[in-house]
Write an enzyme that holds these catalytic residues in place. Structure first.
Site, PDB file in Angstrom:
ATOM      1  N   GLY A 290      17.639   8.695 -12.635  1.00  0.00           N
ATOM      2  CA  GLY A 290      17.070   9.841 -13.346  1.00  0.00           C
ATOM      3  C   GLY A 290      15.562   9.710 -13.539  1.00  0.00           C
ATOM      4  O   GLY A 290      14.827  10.688 -13.433  1.00  0.00           O
ATOM      5  N   GLU A 313      -1.973  20.177  11.152  1.00  0.00           N
ATOM      6  CA  GLU A 313      -2.509  19.530  12.359  1.00  0.00           C
ATOM      7  C   GLU A 313      -1.424  19.514  13.451  1.00  0.00           C
ATOM      8  O   GLU A 313      -1.327  18.595  14.260  1.00  0.00           O
ATOM      9  CB  GLU A 313      -2.991  18.115  12.030  1.00  0.00           C
ATOM     10  CG  GLU A 313      -4.274  17.694  12.734  1.00  0.00           C
ATOM     11  CD  GLU A 313      -5.542  18.401  12.269  1.00  0.00           C
ATOM     12  OE1 GLU A 313      -5.705  18.634  11.061  1.00  0.00           O
ATOM     13  OE2 GLU A 313      -6.368  18.716  13.145  1.00  0.00           O
TER      14      GLU A 313
HETATM   15  C1  LIG Z   1      -8.439  12.850   8.198  1.00  0.00           C
HETATM   16  C2  LIG Z   1      -7.207  13.625   8.086  1.00  0.00           C
HETATM   17  C3  LIG Z   1      -7.361  14.961   7.448  1.00  0.00           C
HETATM   18  C4  LIG Z   1      -6.076  15.640   7.327  1.00  0.00           C
HETATM   19  C5  LIG Z   1      -6.162  17.019   6.749  1.00  0.00           C
HETATM   20  C6  LIG Z   1      -5.400  17.922   7.599  1.00  0.00           C
HETATM   21  C7  LIG Z   1      -5.587  19.348   7.245  1.00  0.00           C
HETATM   22  C8  LIG Z   1      -4.815  20.175   8.199  1.00  0.00           C
HETATM   23  C9  LIG Z   1      -5.699  21.055   8.959  1.00  0.00           C
HETATM   24  C10 LIG Z   1      -4.963  21.809  10.045  1.00  0.00           C
HETATM   25  O1  LIG Z   1      -3.766  21.950  10.101  1.00  0.00           O
HETATM   26  S1  LIG Z   1      -6.000  22.423  11.166  1.00  0.00           S
HETATM   27  C11 LIG Z   1      -5.015  23.256  12.344  1.00  0.00           C
HETATM   28  C12 LIG Z   1      -4.405  22.306  13.281  1.00  0.00           C
HETATM   29  N1  LIG Z   1      -3.784  23.014  14.325  1.00  0.00           N
HETATM   30  C13 LIG Z   1      -3.070  22.376  15.232  1.00  0.00           C
HETATM   31  O2  LIG Z   1      -2.910  21.186  15.204  1.00  0.00           O
HETATM   32  C14 LIG Z   1      -2.526  23.220  16.305  1.00  0.00           C
HETATM   33  C15 LIG Z   1      -1.257  22.690  16.856  1.00  0.00           C
HETATM   34  N2  LIG Z   1      -1.048  23.272  18.142  1.00  0.00           N
HETATM   35  C16 LIG Z   1      -1.586  22.763  19.263  1.00  0.00           C
HETATM   36  O3  LIG Z   1      -2.289  21.760  19.269  1.00  0.00           O
HETATM   37  C17 LIG Z   1      -1.229  23.528  20.515  1.00  0.00           C
HETATM   38  O4  LIG Z   1      -0.499  24.654  20.180  1.00  0.00           O
HETATM   39  C18 LIG Z   1      -0.447  22.668  21.463  1.00  0.00           C
HETATM   40  C19 LIG Z   1      -1.411  21.728  22.141  1.00  0.00           C
HETATM   41  C20 LIG Z   1       0.630  21.904  20.718  1.00  0.00           C
HETATM   42  C21 LIG Z   1       0.277  23.500  22.525  1.00  0.00           C
HETATM   43  O5  LIG Z   1      -0.555  24.401  23.118  1.00  0.00           O
HETATM   44  P1  LIG Z   1      -0.266  24.996  24.585  1.00  0.00           P
HETATM   45  O6  LIG Z   1       1.191  25.020  24.849  1.00  0.00           O
HETATM   46  O7  LIG Z   1      -1.019  26.262  24.677  1.00  0.00           O
HETATM   47  O8  LIG Z   1      -1.005  23.912  25.447  1.00  0.00           O
HETATM   48  P2  LIG Z   1      -0.530  22.957  26.626  1.00  0.00           P
HETATM   49  O9  LIG Z   1       0.600  22.094  26.234  1.00  0.00           O
HETATM   50  O10 LIG Z   1      -0.390  23.769  27.865  1.00  0.00           O
HETATM   51  O11 LIG Z   1      -1.847  22.062  26.718  1.00  0.00           O
HETATM   52  C22 LIG Z   1      -2.927  22.366  27.561  1.00  0.00           C
HETATM   53  C23 LIG Z   1      -3.530  21.060  27.985  1.00  0.00           C
HETATM   54  O12 LIG Z   1      -4.340  20.574  26.907  1.00  0.00           O
HETATM   55  C24 LIG Z   1      -3.971  19.236  26.622  1.00  0.00           C
HETATM   56  N3  LIG Z   1      -4.221  18.996  25.204  1.00  0.00           N
HETATM   57  C25 LIG Z   1      -3.759  19.716  24.174  1.00  0.00           C
HETATM   58  N4  LIG Z   1      -4.201  19.198  23.005  1.00  0.00           N
HETATM   59  C26 LIG Z   1      -4.974  18.146  23.339  1.00  0.00           C
HETATM   60  C27 LIG Z   1      -5.698  17.168  22.590  1.00  0.00           C
HETATM   61  N5  LIG Z   1      -5.721  17.181  21.250  1.00  0.00           N
HETATM   62  N6  LIG Z   1      -6.356  16.211  23.274  1.00  0.00           N
HETATM   63  C28 LIG Z   1      -6.328  16.163  24.630  1.00  0.00           C
HETATM   64  N7  LIG Z   1      -5.644  17.052  25.377  1.00  0.00           N
HETATM   65  C29 LIG Z   1      -4.979  18.016  24.742  1.00  0.00           C
HETATM   66  C30 LIG Z   1      -2.497  19.181  26.990  1.00  0.00           C
HETATM   67  O13 LIG Z   1      -2.068  17.847  27.177  1.00  0.00           O
HETATM   68  C31 LIG Z   1      -2.490  19.981  28.281  1.00  0.00           C
HETATM   69  O14 LIG Z   1      -2.988  19.154  29.313  1.00  0.00           O
HETATM   70  P3  LIG Z   1      -2.411  19.241  30.830  1.00  0.00           P
HETATM   71  O15 LIG Z   1      -2.739  20.595  31.293  1.00  0.00           O
HETATM   72  O16 LIG Z   1      -3.128  18.138  31.532  1.00  0.00           O
HETATM   73  O17 LIG Z   1      -0.933  19.003  30.696  1.00  0.00           O
HETATM   74  C1  LIG Z   2      -1.273  22.326   3.333  1.00  0.00           C
HETATM   75  C2  LIG Z   2      -1.684  22.969   4.626  1.00  0.00           C
HETATM   76  C3  LIG Z   2      -3.010  22.940   4.999  1.00  0.00           C
HETATM   77  C4  LIG Z   2      -3.425  23.526   6.193  1.00  0.00           C
HETATM   78  N1  LIG Z   2      -4.742  23.525   6.512  1.00  0.00           N
HETATM   79  C5  LIG Z   2      -5.156  24.158   7.637  1.00  0.00           C
HETATM   80  C6  LIG Z   2      -6.535  24.201   7.985  1.00  0.00           C
HETATM   81  O1  LIG Z   2      -7.384  23.660   7.286  1.00  0.00           O
HETATM   82  N2  LIG Z   2      -6.905  24.860   9.094  1.00  0.00           N
HETATM   83  C7  LIG Z   2      -5.988  25.461   9.898  1.00  0.00           C
HETATM   84  O2  LIG Z   2      -6.378  26.023  10.902  1.00  0.00           O
HETATM   85  N3  LIG Z   2      -4.679  25.429   9.605  1.00  0.00           N
HETATM   86  C8  LIG Z   2      -4.247  24.794   8.506  1.00  0.00           C
HETATM   87  N4  LIG Z   2      -2.915  24.760   8.195  1.00  0.00           N
HETATM   88  C9  LIG Z   2      -1.973  25.439   9.090  1.00  0.00           C
HETATM   89  C10 LIG Z   2      -1.206  24.428   9.943  1.00  0.00           C
HETATM   90  O3  LIG Z   2      -2.038  23.860  10.913  1.00  0.00           O
HETATM   91  C11 LIG Z   2      -0.002  25.143  10.574  1.00  0.00           C
HETATM   92  O4  LIG Z   2       0.849  25.545   9.525  1.00  0.00           O
HETATM   93  C12 LIG Z   2       0.722  24.218  11.528  1.00  0.00           C
HETATM   94  O5  LIG Z   2      -0.054  23.946  12.672  1.00  0.00           O
HETATM   95  C13 LIG Z   2       2.080  24.785  11.984  1.00  0.00           C
HETATM   96  O6  LIG Z   2       1.928  26.022  12.548  1.00  0.00           O
HETATM   97  P1  LIG Z   2       2.709  27.283  11.965  1.00  0.00           P
HETATM   98  O7  LIG Z   2       2.615  27.260  10.485  1.00  0.00           O
HETATM   99  O8  LIG Z   2       2.202  28.445  12.708  1.00  0.00           O
HETATM  100  O9  LIG Z   2       4.234  26.994  12.339  1.00  0.00           O
HETATM  101  P2  LIG Z   2       5.083  27.739  13.440  1.00  0.00           P
HETATM  102  O10 LIG Z   2       4.504  27.436  14.779  1.00  0.00           O
HETATM  103  O11 LIG Z   2       5.279  29.161  13.078  1.00  0.00           O
HETATM  104  O12 LIG Z   2       6.425  26.938  13.289  1.00  0.00           O
HETATM  105  C14 LIG Z   2       7.543  27.401  12.514  1.00  0.00           C
HETATM  106  C15 LIG Z   2       8.773  26.601  12.974  1.00  0.00           C
HETATM  107  O13 LIG Z   2       9.072  26.935  14.325  1.00  0.00           O
HETATM  108  C16 LIG Z   2       9.204  25.763  15.109  1.00  0.00           C
HETATM  109  N5  LIG Z   2       8.629  25.985  16.432  1.00  0.00           N
HETATM  110  C17 LIG Z   2       7.450  26.583  16.735  1.00  0.00           C
HETATM  111  N6  LIG Z   2       7.217  26.530  18.055  1.00  0.00           N
HETATM  112  C18 LIG Z   2       8.252  25.866  18.613  1.00  0.00           C
HETATM  113  C19 LIG Z   2       8.570  25.468  19.933  1.00  0.00           C
HETATM  114  N7  LIG Z   2       7.757  25.713  20.948  1.00  0.00           N
HETATM  115  N8  LIG Z   2       9.704  24.765  20.133  1.00  0.00           N
HETATM  116  C20 LIG Z   2      10.534  24.480  19.113  1.00  0.00           C
HETATM  117  N9  LIG Z   2      10.291  24.838  17.827  1.00  0.00           N
HETATM  118  C21 LIG Z   2       9.152  25.514  17.574  1.00  0.00           C
HETATM  119  C22 LIG Z   2       8.401  24.684  14.381  1.00  0.00           C
HETATM  120  O14 LIG Z   2       8.936  23.410  14.615  1.00  0.00           O
HETATM  121  C23 LIG Z   2       8.538  25.093  12.915  1.00  0.00           C
HETATM  122  O15 LIG Z   2       9.664  24.458  12.342  1.00  0.00           O
HETATM  123  C24 LIG Z   2      -2.471  24.156   7.028  1.00  0.00           C
HETATM  124  C25 LIG Z   2      -1.112  24.160   6.658  1.00  0.00           C
HETATM  125  C26 LIG Z   2      -0.721  23.572   5.476  1.00  0.00           C
HETATM  126  C27 LIG Z   2       0.734  23.601   5.091  1.00  0.00           C
END
Ligand SMILES: CCCCCCCCCC(=O)SCCNC(=O)CCNC(=O)[C@H](O)C(C)(C)COP(=O)(O)OP(=O)(O)OC[C@H]1O[C@@H](n2cnc3c(N)ncnc32)[C@H](O)[C@@H]1OP(=O)(O)O
Ligand SMILES: Cc1cc2nc3c(=O)[nH]c(=O)nc-3n(C[C@H](O)[C@H](O)[C@H](O)COP(=O)(O)OP(=O)(O)OC[C@H]3O[C@@H](n4cnc5c(N)ncnc54)[C@H](O)[C@@H]3O)c2cc1C
Length: 563
Positions: A290, A313
């Site tokens: 608890g 991310e």
């Molecule tokens: C210090 C810590 C602080 C922490 C605070 C965190 C705060 C949070 C802030 C955020 O959330 S910011 C928003 C972050 N957003 C994301 O992380 C977006 C997540 N989604 C993606 O990264 C893309 O949707 C994803 C790469 C997963 C898939 O995109 P696609 O299906 O259009 O791309 P694709 O898989 O065709 O990738 C294209 C190419 O780029 C490459 N690629 C993608 N990301 C890369 C990367 N990061 N580095 C190097 N290569 C990369 C990938 O391997 C591939 O290479 P190849 O053509 O050679 O196969």
């Molecule tokens: C606290 C917090 C802080 C953030 N800060 C930032 C920021 O500073 N800057 C910024 O840009 N963003 C920020 N974000 C956004 C964050 O990067 C996104 O929420 C994250 O990348 C996930 O994307 P989404 O929310 O669009 O999820 P979605 O892509 O809509 O996913 C929803 C669900 O669908 C599933 N799904 C999606 N695609 C597939 C697939 N291809 N195959 C199988 N399953 C799938 C996922 O696994 C997930 O369970 C923040 C989010 C949070 C919660």
């Protein structure tokens, strides 16, 4: 503006037919930014968000604090060609007044489940003009003549390089999750060592940590802390090497390969670390009974603050696909095309050079004593990754042969195949690095004994989640294999139990930072808890509603129906 009004509007009209993605701060998102971006002949960019669905939300610090945003937007040149996502600096607020700039609608999205010390914002743009220089041009640029130039021939490669910035965040989150894991386990183990419950006789009660079940629930997570702490630090050093290469403008193939390997590693290390922490925190909450549910003991906050590490991310399940894509590229390039294997710059793929030999191996341990060593799970993991890589590849091929598109084939091969492959690969990498460290002669002999036990426990415990696949592929045969793994896990838990509190003392922050009465270093759980409860605001006072209730109290029976 060198465009006359008419030609400018013509361009706007054409843009309307397209739906573009603009990502603010970082690329990705739940809600798409449908945005139009024009290159102005005065070398300005114009940014628009057509409707609320185009709003970019969640951006950290943007709600109240930030004055500038890094916006990822589709770049269109005046000839109508789209060059894909590019990063732009956009001023969103006046630094003196913190009010929105003209054309910018910016605000806070509201309270979240956790991490409320940070404001998360939304933003929409209406005809916002930014100078050409605000395009961050390392992967693509606009010349003074208005032409698009990029050093990348393949747009996908340019896109990948542009997303490279995300790897740093993922490496960082891997470590942040380990910190949360440390906080929760410190509280639960200190509490479990002090909390007595039941016992072998009426007179004697024993600490709950003496129970095998409690040890099995907590001590593997203690081992995970040491393994993942070492692994996440080593990954950070890899990342630094990569960053130095970027800063030195290293264009070598090796630098590009490091970038790809860091991407693959960080897309799986974040899921491994954040999920391990999330599961551990819940286990710790329950392990403290608890009191684990009392806000002042902190476990709830740790759970809520760690939770988004699984999502931001890049959602864990989504980015794990990046890792399996990387591994599948390897198998296609170096195995089935008959080319000789290469070594990856950070070494995580090197074992694949022995792919066929590893796949021909079986579990050979026969006694528990041999099983208490991390080399046992290490060998099994190498087999597991090779097997899952082969099976994932075959599964995708099978889907394609059934007429599925590449897109469908990949999607239908995630569950039980690619997804498990990516997890097994990162668990193997973490284990391999920690194993190498614990066997390194530079580690003092006196520490090696306990570190080796932690390493073996982490490896066996992680491996035990893959037992079905080990049987499925023929690495395990007969019930003895599982019995050995299970009894070794229990033996190691029991051996580490007496060191658990000392181990926690080496990783826990100060009491002030841990800020949990039941998790304090002195182990005086009842004294600390009692003191915190009595100091709670209003602990001994009547409820705030008492006065209202007693002064305007209805007479007993007066509310009864009159009929
Ligand atoms: C210090 C810590 C602080 C922490 C605070 C965190 C705060 C949070 C802030 C955020 O959330 S910011 C928003 C972050 N957003 C994301 O992380 C977006 C997540 N989604 C993606 O990264 C893309 O949707 C994803 C790469 C997963 C898939 O995109 P696609 O299906 O259009 O791309 P694709 O898989 O065709 O990738 C294209 C190419 O780029 C490459 N690629 C993608 N990301 C890369 C990367 N990061 N580095 C190097 N290569 C990369 C990938 O391997 C591939 O290479 P190849 O053509 O050679 O196969
Ligand atoms: C606290 C917090 C802080 C953030 N800060 C930032 C920021 O500073 N800057 C910024 O840009 N963003 C920020 N974000 C956004 C964050 O990067 C996104 O929420 C994250 O990348 C996930 O994307 P989404 O929310 O669009 O999820 P979605 O892509 O809509 O996913 C929803 C669900 O669908 C599933 N799904 C999606 N695609 C597939 C697939 N291809 N195959 C199988 N399953 C799938 C996922 O696994 C997930 O369970 C923040 C989010 C949070 C919660």
């Amino acid at each position: 503006c060198l465009f006359d009004k008419h030609s400018f509007h013509d361009k706007r009209k054409r843009r309307k037919e397209r739906t573009d993605f603009v990502k603010c701060n970082k690329e990705d998102e739940l809600s798409l930014f449908k945005t139009k971006l024009d290159l102005h002949v005065h070398y300005e960019f114009i940014i628009n968000s057509p409707d609320h669905e185009a709003a970019k939300i969640w951006i950290g610090n943007l709600g109240k604090t930030a004055t500038h945003a890094l916006v990822y937007a589709q770049l269109y040149t005046p000839d109508g060609v789209c060059h894909g996502l590019h990063p732009f600096i956009v001023q969103v607020k006046d630094p003196k007044t913190l009010l929105a700039m003209p054309g910018v609608m910016v605000g806070d999205i509201g309270k979240k489940l956790g991490q409320n010390g940070l404001d998360n914002g939304f933003v929409l743009f209406c005809d916002v003009r930014i100078p050409r220089e605000n395009l961050l041009n390392s992967t693509g640029d606009i010349t003074p003549e208005g032409l698009y130039v990029t050093p990348y021939k393949d747009p996908n490669k340019r896109f990948g390089a542009s997303l490279g910035a995300l790897s740093g965040g993922r490496v960082g989150i891997t470590r942040m999750s380990v910190i949360n894991l440390k906080l929760a386990i410190s509280i639960a183990i200190r509490y479990s060592a002090a909390r007595k419950q039941f016992g072998p006789s009426e007179e004697e009660e024993i600490p709950v940590l003496e129970y095998q079940l409690q040890q099995w629930r907590l001590i593997p997570y203690l081992a995970a802390i040491f393994a993942l702490d070492y692994f996440s630090k080593s990954l950070f050093i890899n990342f630094l090497e990569f960053q130095i290469g970027l800063m030195m403008k290293d264009n070598s193939d090796r630098q590009a390969e490091i970038g790809r390997e860091i991407h693959a590693l960080s897309c799986a290390s974040k899921p491994l670390s954040s999920w391990t922490a999330q599961q551990a925190v819940q286990e710790c909450r329950e392990a403290c009974g608890g009191h684990g549910y009392l806000t002042m003991n902190r476990i709830g906050d740790i759970r809520n603050d760690n939770d988004p590490n699984c999502t931001y991310e890049g959602d864990n399940n989504v980015i794990l696909q990046q890792t399996s894509n990387y591994l599948l590229t390897w198998i296609m390039l170096y195995l089935f095309s008959g080319k000789s294997t290469n070594e990856s710059p950070l070494g995580s793929l090197n074992f694949l050079g022995d792919f066929h030999t590893i796949l021909s191996k079986v579990f050979e341990v026969t006694v528990e004593d041999e099983c208490l060593d991390s080399s046992v799970p290490l060998l099994a993991y190498k087999w597991l990754v090779c097997y899952l890589l082969q099976e994932s590849y075959l599964k995708i091929q099978q889907e394609k042969q059934m007429g599925k598109s590449d897109f469908e084939a990949k999607n239908n091969s995630q569950v039980y195949y690619c997804h498990t492959l990516a997890i097994a690969y990162i668990e193997l990498t973490a284990l391999q690095r920690f194993h190498d460290f614990t066997h390194d002669s530079s580690v003092p002999h006196g520490l090696q004994t306990v570190l080796k036990k932690l390493c073996a426990l982490y490896g066996l415990w992680s491996l035990s989640k893959h037992i079905a696949v080990l049987y499925q592929g023929g690495y395990f045969c007969g019930k003895k294999c599982t019995e050995l793994i299970q009894s070794s896990i229990l033996t190691l838990c029991s051996q580490l139990k007496n060191d658990a509190v000392s181990l926690v003392d080496t990783i826990a922050p100060s009491d002030f930072i841990l800020n949990s009465p039941i998790g304090k270093g002195d182990g005086e759980i009842y004294k600390n808890l009692w003191s915190a409860i009595l100091q709670g605001k209003g602990a001994l006072e009547r409820p705030s509603w008492w006065m209202t209730f007693s002064s305007d109290k209805p007479l007993v029976g007066s509310l009864r129906g009159k009929l």
